[in-house]
Design an enzyme around this catalytic site. Structure first.
Site, PDB file in Angstrom:
ATOM      1  N   ASP A   1      12.122  -0.757  -7.913  1.00  0.00           N
ATOM      2  CA  ASP A   1      10.683  -0.530  -8.036  1.00  0.00           C
ATOM      3  C   ASP A   1      10.444   0.901  -8.509  1.00  0.00           C
ATOM      4  OD1 ASP A   1       7.732  -0.551  -7.325  1.00  0.00           O
ATOM      5  OD2 ASP A   1       8.315  -2.478  -6.477  1.00  0.00           O
TER       6      ASP A   1
ATOM      7  N   HIS B   1       3.640   2.273  -5.372  1.00  0.00           N
ATOM      8  CA  HIS B   1       3.973   0.853  -5.456  1.00  0.00           C
ATOM      9  C   HIS B   1       5.305   0.551  -4.772  1.00  0.00           C
ATOM     10  CE1 HIS B   1       5.140  -2.986  -7.393  1.00  0.00           C
ATOM     11  NE2 HIS B   1       3.845  -3.173  -7.596  1.00  0.00           N
TER      12      HIS B   1
ATOM     13  N   SER C   1       3.379  -8.594  -6.330  1.00  0.00           N
ATOM     14  CA  SER C   1       4.268  -7.504  -5.923  1.00  0.00           C
ATOM     15  C   SER C   1       4.324  -7.382  -4.414  1.00  0.00           C
ATOM     16  CB  SER C   1       3.779  -6.168  -6.503  1.00  0.00           C
ATOM     17  OG  SER C   1       4.171  -6.001  -7.831  1.00  0.00           O
TER      18      SER C   1
END
Length: 769
Positions: free
Chosen positions: A148, A224, A548
């Site tokens: 990620d 994220h 996600s």
């Protein structure tokens, strides 16, 4: 005469110069080098140094010197598979593609990210003594890798309180970099690496790190990666909240599992995740010794075939799966349109997104004392007294267009908007509540009520209070508002789950006989760790929505299952998740889609259903598969022996080693084109009591007749694996659309459910080889 000759010479010189000027850009263009990935399939040498040396030798042969090869090469992939990334001109790329051992040469591309009440919602209650969380000892001893955007290591979610020792098999490192050193790792965050060469070579512009937009290290700037990592395996954090909302004990799915972070996605302008960096992340994760991989990254439509190096996630996950690593990927956020699902390789667990049974209720009291309800995460006190409300379309800056209806930038008349709460109605998927709030603030408005048919997550408006309502409530708000209350968290009273509107839908556009998504998990308004921003929002926790967020939920659950069943294959874990999933909501009704239709969800929305961790640990039967099965599937799909051999680097003869695509041993059955009759085979392995007897229960798709043979499966001490056949007959009553059903095997204790999708046709549009 002299003047004539001189003029002639000038003309010749200009023509010659013009010719050279026209040729110069072509020469420059021809000589321009870009990053290419030279894929060589499964590695031939066990020693990584030998593999790397062979890569340098090939590149030296092409470029003419070792020095040129050294300067050209970005990465050598030498652990999970063989290949390298290097700067090559187009002609060099074409030339090296003909070298012995080279499977494919493709240009580097950029991918995109698919951007805690959820665990209790799925039945994993911390204080319960009878669930998978306690049975697995909360994932202790397993290692989850997250590919990620990095990690914010100081987050409370990554403290190592209560963590066991780092497994001796771990080979990873804590790679140092900008504002990141070895002290940032511990017994929870046991490894961190970062890969940037691919994106740097792709954008070919200097990076300005002084403005703080990115860190040249594994440190996460976008938040994220921190969010996904803490969702999968974050440690226990008391009183985690976002401005007081959703306050409580935060944790990941496997709070005692170890984490390894692989930063391959970058947040600076024109950033993203390139093939070269993603493949290196997979390569290193395989070498380091992770058990589970969570990858919330995707390709865009159209998808590339599974043996095509441009599908780096399919390639990397194939080699990871071959090494026994379970790979969970996000389905994508381009829903609700059909055939938008990404990451569709059959060896990947593909995860859709749903809501949970939590809302942030906010009262709206009208002048006639009627109270309506919306949702908001803006808890700050905005004391505007009794404030007027107006419909955005009535205060349009330009009455000749309808851009004011959903409060597009510059669409509101500042004089008429000043001091008002503005009611806007969403007109498209491109305009969301935070964007509309910016328009309202710029026009002088003091609040926003945003009406839309979907509720796929709440965003903070920061500068003004915002409330999201559906169209029904929006149309009931008449001319003004007297008071809007501070939101509060409401748990358990909201019917859930619903399939998120953004969650990408099947069927797969590349292999329609393989059901995708496989499973659904919470992905709307998920509270998890994030990069802290400012003092007011300084708790370091944030709501995010997207597949996600659903992907690491499944990665965490897979780690729990792996802790209990250490010898289960990735396919066995996927099978357990799919066949035990739930298809019903908290009120007992069928799971429904969020959005304009609100139709009942089908397998192309949720796969097997909402993941049920406590049932998945004891599925009764599993549909197992391994590398050889996937090789035969690829041959059956129509790939050449050379292409499949290139992927596996073991000699494959597709004329002998192939199965019908429909017969890949998946925990689901999808028949894209049923003309008259087709028979599908499956094999199940008993993982329950030795002497078990299972009976088939078929819910046939509408308009389709189905026959299961045999109807009874009897297992004993010597027979723990049994095959069966399912034959589908078209009744010629329904054509064109998919119809859905299910096959259940039950021994009265276990319910092993396989979703079924069938499309009856009059003529072939898809050839099943």
């Amino acid at each position: 005469m002299m003047d004539t000759k001189l003029n002639l010479l000038i003309v010749v010189a200009l023509v010659s110069l013009q010719s050279h000027l026209q040729f110069l850009p072509k020469c420059v263009e021809a000589a321009k080098s870009n990053v290419h990935i030279v894929y060589m399939g499964e590695k031939k040498h066990e020693d990584p140094a030998t593999t790397k040396m062979s890569h340098h030798k090939i590149l030296s042969t092409l470029l003419g010197s070792k020095e040129a090869a050294k300067n050209s090469m970005l990465y050598s992939y030498k652990h999970g598979f063989s290949g390298f990334a290097a700067r090559l001109t187009e002609s060099q790329a074409e030339e090296i593609a003909a070298f012995p051992g080279v499977v494919q040469v493709i240009p580097n591309r950029i991918h995109r990210l698919h951007t805690t009440r959820s665990w209790e919602f799925m039945g994993l209650k911390y204080h319960s003594s009878k669930n998978l969380l306690t049975q697995s000892n909360m994932g202790e001893g397993t290692i989850i890798g997250v590919i990620d955007s990095g990690v914010w290591p100081e987050s409370e979610s990554f403290k190592d309180r209560g963590m066991g020792p780092i497994p001796s098999r771990w080979k990873g490192i804590c790679q140092e970099g900008q504002l990141f050193n070895s002290s940032n790792c511990n017994k929870k965050l046991i490894g961190a690496r970062w890969f940037i060469k691919g994106i740097l070579a792709q954008i070919q512009t200097p990076i300005n790190i002084s403005n703080g937009e990115e860190f040249l290290s594994a440190r996460d700037n976008s938040g994220h990666g921190t969010h996904t990592a803490s969702t999968a395996a974050g440690n226990f954090v008391e009183n985690a909240n976002y401005d007081g909302l959703a306050a409580g004990l935060a944790r990941g799915g496997a709070p005692r599992a170890h984490l390894a972070v692989y930063k391959a996605c970058w947040a600076f302008e024109r950033g993203g995740c390139t093939d070269a960096d993603l493949l290196k992340a997979f390569d290193k994760a395989i070498q380091d010794g992770v058990d589970i991989l969570s990858v919330s990254v995707g390709n865009s439509i159209p998808l590339y075939f599974y043996v095509d190096q441009r599908n780096s996630i399919a390639i990397g996950s194939f080699h990871a799966t071959a090494k026994g690593i379970t790979v969970a990927c996000s389905a994508g956020n381009d829903g609700p349109t059909a055939m938008t699902v990404e990451n569709t390789a059959p060896w990947i667990i593909n995860v859709a997104a749903t809501t949970v049974d939590r809302a942030f209720a906010t009262a709206i009291t009208l002048g006639n004392n009627l109270t309506l309800w919306g949702q908001s995460v803006d808890t700050g006190i905005h004391n505007h007294g009794f404030t007027g409300i107006t419909f955005s379309d009535r205060i349009a800056a330009n009455s000749s267009d309808d851009s004011a209806q959903d409060c597009q930038p510059g669409s509101l008349n500042a004089t008429l908007a000043a001091g008002k709460i503005i009611l806007c109605f969403a007109q498209s998927s491109t305009q969301d509540m935070p964007s509309a709030a910016v328009s309202v603030v710029e026009a002088g408005g003091v609040g926003l009520i945003f009406a839309q048919y979907r509720s796929d997550g709440l965003g903070s408006c920061q500068h003004i209070p915002c409330i999201k309502v559906d169209y029904e409530v929006g149309t009931r708000i008449l001319s003004y508002i007297r008071k809007a209350s501070i939101p509060k968290t409401v748990i358990g009273k909201w019917v859930s789950p619903r399939v998120a509107d953004f969650s990408a839908r099947g069927p797969s556009s590349i292999s329609p006989a393989v059901l995708k998504p496989d499973i659904a998990a919470p992905g709307v308004d998920i509270l998890a760790a994030c990069k802290p921003v400012g003092k007011e929002k300084g708790s370091g926790y944030k709501f995010m929505s997207g597949t996600s967020m659903s992907c690491p939920h499944v990665a965490g659950i897979a780690a729990l299952i792996k802790s209990v069943h250490k010898n289960w294959s990735p396919a066995a874990i996927r099978s357990a998740l799919v066949t035990t999933a739930s298809q019903t909501r908290t009120d007992g009704s069928n799971i429904a889609e969020e959005g304009s239709t609100r139709k009942a969800a089908d397998p192309f929305d949720i796969g097997g259903g909402l993941v049920n961790p406590n049932k998945a640990v004891d599925p009764g039967l599993i549909y197992d598969a391994g590398t050889e099965d996937y090789v035969q599937f690829l041959c059956g799909t129509g790939y050449s022996s050379k292409a499949v051999t290139g992927l596996t680097q073991t000699q494959v003869n597709c004329t002998k080693s192939r199965i019908k695509v429909l017969n890949l041993n998946l925990p689901s059955i999808t028949v894209p084109n049923l003309k008259r009759k087709v028979t599908v085979t499956r094999t199940v392995t008993n993982v329950g009591p030795v002497d078990s007897v299972y009976k088939a229960i078929m819910q046939a798709p509408q308009g389709i007749k189905v026959k299961v043979e045999p109807q009874i499966l009897s297992f004993n001490k010597t027979t723990q694996i049994l095959p069966f056949k399912v034959t589908f007959f078209s009744t010629k009553r329904v054509y064109g659309d998919y119809r859905f059903g299910s096959l259940i095997w039950t021994d009265s204790k276990h319910i092993v459910r396989s979703p079924i999708s069938v499309r009856a046709i009059l003529f072939e549009s898809y050839v099943d080889t």
